[in-house]
Write a protein that holds these residues in place. Structure first.
Motif, PDB file in Angstrom:
ATOM      1  N   LYS A  83      -9.403 -24.771  22.883  1.00  0.00           N
ATOM      2  CA  LYS A  83      -8.425 -23.705  23.032  1.00  0.00           C
ATOM      3  C   LYS A  83      -8.186 -23.033  21.669  1.00  0.00           C
ATOM      4  O   LYS A  83      -8.264 -21.797  21.522  1.00  0.00           O
ATOM      5  N   ALA A  84      -7.905 -23.942  20.682  1.00  0.00           N
ATOM      6  CA  ALA A  84      -7.600 -23.439  19.336  1.00  0.00           C
ATOM      7  C   ALA A  84      -8.772 -22.607  18.797  1.00  0.00           C
ATOM      8  O   ALA A  84      -8.579 -21.541  18.203  1.00  0.00           O
ATOM      9  N   ARG A  85      -9.981 -23.149  19.061  1.00  0.00           N
ATOM     10  CA  ARG A  85     -11.165 -22.459  18.587  1.00  0.00           C
ATOM     11  C   ARG A  85     -11.290 -21.069  19.262  1.00  0.00           C
ATOM     12  O   ARG A  85     -11.529 -20.040  18.581  1.00  0.00           O
ATOM     13  N   THR A  86     -11.108 -21.030  20.557  1.00  0.00           N
ATOM     14  CA  THR A  86     -11.223 -19.762  21.284  1.00  0.00           C
ATOM     15  C   THR A  86     -10.222 -18.748  20.737  1.00  0.00           C
ATOM     16  O   THR A  86     -10.562 -17.592  20.460  1.00  0.00           O
ATOM     17  N   SER A  87      -8.963 -19.255  20.592  1.00  0.00           N
ATOM     18  CA  SER A  87      -7.919 -18.327  20.116  1.00  0.00           C
ATOM     19  C   SER A  87      -8.263 -17.863  18.690  1.00  0.00           C
ATOM     20  O   SER A  87      -8.116 -16.665  18.360  1.00  0.00           O
ATOM     21  N   ALA A  88      -8.775 -18.818  17.906  1.00  0.00           N
ATOM     22  CA  ALA A  88      -9.160 -18.461  16.527  1.00  0.00           C
ATOM     23  C   ALA A  88     -10.279 -17.426  16.551  1.00  0.00           C
ATOM     24  O   ALA A  88     -10.233 -16.427  15.806  1.00  0.00           O
ATOM     25  N   MET A  89     -11.221 -17.567  17.425  1.00  0.00           N
ATOM     26  CA  MET A  89     -12.328 -16.650  17.558  1.00  0.00           C
ATOM     27  C   MET A  89     -11.826 -15.275  17.949  1.00  0.00           C
ATOM     28  O   MET A  89     -12.235 -14.235  17.399  1.00  0.00           O
ATOM     29  N   GLN A  90     -10.876 -15.290  18.918  1.00  0.00           N
ATOM     30  CA  GLN A  90     -10.323 -13.998  19.383  1.00  0.00           C
ATOM     31  C   GLN A  90      -9.643 -13.275  18.227  1.00  0.00           C
ATOM     32  O   GLN A  90      -9.831 -12.052  18.008  1.00  0.00           O
ATOM     33  N   GLU A  91      -8.916 -14.095  17.461  1.00  0.00           N
ATOM     34  CA  GLU A  91      -8.208 -13.496  16.316  1.00  0.00           C
ATOM     35  C   GLU A  91      -9.210 -12.897  15.326  1.00  0.00           C
ATOM     36  O   GLU A  91      -9.059 -11.767  14.841  1.00  0.00           O
TER      37      GLU A  91
ATOM     38  N   ASP B 273     -10.623  -4.585  13.859  1.00  0.00           N
ATOM     39  CA  ASP B 273      -9.711  -3.767  13.040  1.00  0.00           C
ATOM     40  C   ASP B 273     -10.423  -3.300  11.774  1.00  0.00           C
ATOM     41  O   ASP B 273     -10.407  -2.089  11.426  1.00  0.00           O
ATOM     42  N   GLY B 274     -11.050  -4.286  11.130  1.00  0.00           N
ATOM     43  CA  GLY B 274     -11.786  -4.026   9.877  1.00  0.00           C
ATOM     44  C   GLY B 274     -12.878  -2.965  10.114  1.00  0.00           C
ATOM     45  O   GLY B 274     -12.989  -1.979   9.362  1.00  0.00           O
ATOM     46  N   ALA B 275     -13.616  -3.195  11.157  1.00  0.00           N
ATOM     47  CA  ALA B 275     -14.738  -2.320  11.461  1.00  0.00           C
ATOM     48  C   ALA B 275     -14.254  -0.906  11.760  1.00  0.00           C
ATOM     49  O   ALA B 275     -14.815   0.080  11.233  1.00  0.00           O
ATOM     50  N   SER B 276     -13.186  -0.796  12.531  1.00  0.00           N
ATOM     51  CA  SER B 276     -12.681   0.539  12.887  1.00  0.00           C
ATOM     52  C   SER B 276     -12.149   1.225  11.634  1.00  0.00           C
ATOM     53  O   SER B 276     -12.361   2.450  11.447  1.00  0.00           O
TER      54      SER B 276
ATOM     55  N   ALA C 221     -12.784   0.631  22.751  1.00  0.00           N
ATOM     56  CA  ALA C 221     -13.813   0.026  23.625  1.00  0.00           C
ATOM     57  C   ALA C 221     -15.132  -0.148  22.884  1.00  0.00           C
ATOM     58  O   ALA C 221     -15.764  -1.202  22.965  1.00  0.00           O
ATOM     59  N   VAL C 222     -15.517   0.892  22.088  1.00  0.00           N
ATOM     60  CA  VAL C 222     -16.779   0.815  21.360  1.00  0.00           C
ATOM     61  C   VAL C 222     -16.728  -0.305  20.316  1.00  0.00           C
ATOM     62  O   VAL C 222     -17.653  -1.094  20.187  1.00  0.00           O
ATOM     63  N   VAL C 223     -15.556  -0.323  19.589  1.00  0.00           N
ATOM     64  CA  VAL C 223     -15.409  -1.366  18.541  1.00  0.00           C
ATOM     65  C   VAL C 223     -15.502  -2.736  19.139  1.00  0.00           C
ATOM     66  O   VAL C 223     -16.230  -3.597  18.646  1.00  0.00           O
ATOM     67  N   THR C 224     -14.752  -2.922  20.204  1.00  0.00           N
ATOM     68  CA  THR C 224     -14.742  -4.267  20.852  1.00  0.00           C
ATOM     69  C   THR C 224     -16.145  -4.654  21.277  1.00  0.00           C
ATOM     70  O   THR C 224     -16.607  -5.776  21.026  1.00  0.00           O
ATOM     71  N   LYS C 225     -16.845  -3.692  21.848  1.00  0.00           N
ATOM     72  CA  LYS C 225     -18.204  -3.958  22.303  1.00  0.00           C
ATOM     73  C   LYS C 225     -19.111  -4.339  21.137  1.00  0.00           C
ATOM     74  O   LYS C 225     -19.868  -5.304  21.202  1.00  0.00           O
ATOM     75  N   ALA C 226     -18.937  -3.584  20.025  1.00  0.00           N
ATOM     76  CA  ALA C 226     -19.772  -3.844  18.866  1.00  0.00           C
ATOM     77  C   ALA C 226     -19.514  -5.215  18.275  1.00  0.00           C
ATOM     78  O   ALA C 226     -20.431  -5.984  18.006  1.00  0.00           O
ATOM     79  N   THR C 227     -18.203  -5.516  18.060  1.00  0.00           N
ATOM     80  CA  THR C 227     -17.879  -6.848  17.497  1.00  0.00           C
ATOM     81  C   THR C 227     -18.334  -7.969  18.403  1.00  0.00           C
ATOM     82  O   THR C 227     -18.868  -8.976  17.953  1.00  0.00           O
ATOM     83  N   LYS C 228     -18.127  -7.738  19.696  1.00  0.00           N
ATOM     84  CA  LYS C 228     -18.556  -8.782  20.655  1.00  0.00           C
ATOM     85  C   LYS C 228     -20.041  -9.060  20.538  1.00  0.00           C
ATOM     86  O   LYS C 228     -20.465 -10.208  20.517  1.00  0.00           O
ATOM     87  N   SER C 229     -20.818  -8.017  20.416  1.00  0.00           N
ATOM     88  CA  SER C 229     -22.270  -8.201  20.328  1.00  0.00           C
ATOM     89  C   SER C 229     -22.641  -8.953  19.043  1.00  0.00           C
ATOM     90  O   SER C 229     -23.594  -9.701  19.032  1.00  0.00           O
ATOM     91  N   VAL C 230     -21.840  -8.698  17.975  1.00  0.00           N
ATOM     92  CA  VAL C 230     -22.102  -9.432  16.723  1.00  0.00           C
ATOM     93  C   VAL C 230     -21.797 -10.931  16.879  1.00  0.00           C
ATOM     94  O   VAL C 230     -22.583 -11.782  16.482  1.00  0.00           O
ATOM     95  N   PHE C 231     -20.622 -11.267  17.477  1.00  0.00           N
ATOM     96  CA  PHE C 231     -20.173 -12.681  17.567  1.00  0.00           C
ATOM     97  C   PHE C 231     -20.855 -13.470  18.661  1.00  0.00           C
ATOM     98  O   PHE C 231     -20.837 -14.668  18.652  1.00  0.00           O
ATOM     99  N   ALA C 232     -21.449 -12.719  19.548  1.00  0.00           N
ATOM    100  CA  ALA C 232     -22.007 -13.462  20.666  1.00  0.00           C
ATOM    101  C   ALA C 232     -23.196 -14.318  20.228  1.00  0.00           C
ATOM    102  O   ALA C 232     -23.927 -13.881  19.361  1.00  0.00           O
TER     103      ALA C 232
END
Lengths: 161, 249
Positions: A118-126, A133-136, A150-161
């Motif tokens: 849980k902690a890890r997931t929340s930490a990841m989300q943060e 935020d940084g990227a935008s 939406a674009v930022v979220t998509k981009a970051t998600k693709s990086v962390f995935a």
């Protein structure tokens, strides 16, 4: 030899011998020996009776001893059995306790792992949020125009995935 | 040297006569009476209060009584026991007479060194054996002399010999005891006189008397043994003869 002067020695000696031997036999031996015979017989009976009694007592004591030995052996067996019982009972209870403890430990380990996940997931989300935020901000600075969330979220998600 | 036969002389103490018969109380009768008194004291004291655990006197009497009973058991069997008082009387009377005669004193006298006395006792045994034999077996008692399973003429011959030996029993029984006692006392007397005659040898006074004195002392020991053994033999033969009468072989 004076012994063969038969005319003078034979009769008086024979007469007194008869008298004295008769007194000895009827007056002394007959009166005394039977008393002794009775006592001797009585003694024989007493001794054989005593021996019989002693033999009986010995048999009884032997039997007693045997019983005692049997009792001792059975008591020993019982004690051994009780000891074995106690041992097995103690072993069982120890096992039970240790299984319980293991179970509890497993449970708390599982709970802790869930917690950690849980902690890890929340930490990841943060981190994702911070990264977005940084990227935008970086994109805004470079282009002068903030990208859509939406674009930022998509981009970051693709990086962390 | 004193006559060694002098010690067997019969001396009147109280002359008594019944008609023509001489029934005087002599030294022989005196010593028989002493024997009787000693035996009576021994037996009456020994059996005064018979105890289950015997005292010394009782143990002594019991020992002799048991000895006689065993002898009868061995030689006659279970039926012999009722003759124990008789055999005991014979044994202890002969023993007492023999032993009292061993007292080393001039006045002591051994009644059993007289054939009159021993023959009297032997005839008593013989008569009792005959009475018991005929009373128990009747005329069948004569089969005692008949050898079984023997060639007939030989059996007749043996039966004659057996019968003669049976008749001679009282004499052999009497003479055995009388001769033993007489010979022993003669021997003691002879060596006793040697002590005096050799001791008086004037060139070497006393010394030479020591040898016969030693012999006399040794002989006294031997005679005591013979006194006991002959009393035993007399009683033993009496019980063996009784066995013949009771069991016929």
């Amino acid at each position: 030899m004076p012994q063969f002067d038969l005319a003078n020695v034979f009769l008086p000696q024979l007469f007194w011998l008869s008298v004295l031997f008769a007194i000895l036999y009827f007056g002394v031996v007959r009166l005394t020996l039977p008393k002794l015979g009775n006592v001797m017989e009585e003694r024989e009976n007493k001794v054989s009776g005593d021996i019989e009694l002693a033999e009986k007592a010995k048999l009884a004591s032997d039997k007693l001893n045997e019983d005692y030995q049997i009792g001792l052996a059975s008591a020993r067996d019982e004690a051994r059995k009780m000891l074995a019982d106690a041992k097995s009972k103690a072993a069982a209870s120890v096992e039970k306790k240790s299984t319980n403890a293991q179970k509890k430990a497993d449970e708390s380990i599982a709970a802790a792992q869930v917690e950690i996940e849980k902690a890890r997931t929340s930490a990841m989300q943060e981190i994702e949020t911070v990264a977005a935020d940084g990227a935008s901000s970086i994109v805004e600075r470079l282009t002068g125009k903030a990208p859509s969330t939406a674009v930022v979220t998509k981009a970051t998600k693709s990086v962390f995935a | 040297m004193a006559n060694p036969m002098e010690q067997f002389e019969i001396k009147d103490i109280a002359p008594i006569a019944y008609g023509q018969y001489d029934l005087s109380f002599t030294n022989s009768a005196l010593w028989m009476a002493l024997a009787l008194v000693s035996v009576a004291i021994f037996l009456f004291v020994g059996t005064a209060k018979p105890q289950l655990v015997p005292g010394r006197w009782q143990a002594a009497v019991e020992y002799l009584y048991d000895f006689v009973r065993k002898m009868l058991d061995d030689n006659v069997g279970p039926e012999g026991r009722k003759f124990a008082p008789l055999i005991f009387s014979l044994f202890i009377f002969v023993l007492a007479c023999n032993m009292l005669g061993m007292i080393p004193w001039v006045g002591s006298f051994t009644p059993t060194s007289h054939i009159s006395v021993t023959l009297g006792l032997a005839v008593l045994v013989f008569v009792i054996v005959c009475v018991v034999g005929f009373w128990k077996h009747g005329l069948h008692f004569f089969s005692l002399f008949w050898p079984k399973d023997t060639f007939f003429p030989l059996a007749v011959f043996v039966a004659c010999i057996e019968f003669l030996s049976f008749l001679s029993r009282p004499f052999t029984l009497a003479i055995r005891l009388f001769a033993n006692m007489t010979a022993g006392h003669v021997l003691l007397k002879v060596f006793g006189t040697f002590v005096v005659s050799l001791g008086l040898f004037s060139d070497l006074p006393f010394i030479l008397g020591i040898l016969p004195l030693t012999v006399t002392i040794a002989l006294t020991g031997l005679e005591v043994l013979i006194a006991v053994v002959q009393a035993y033999v007399f009683a033993l033969l009496a019980s063996i003869y009784l066995n013949d009468a009771i069991n016929l072989h």
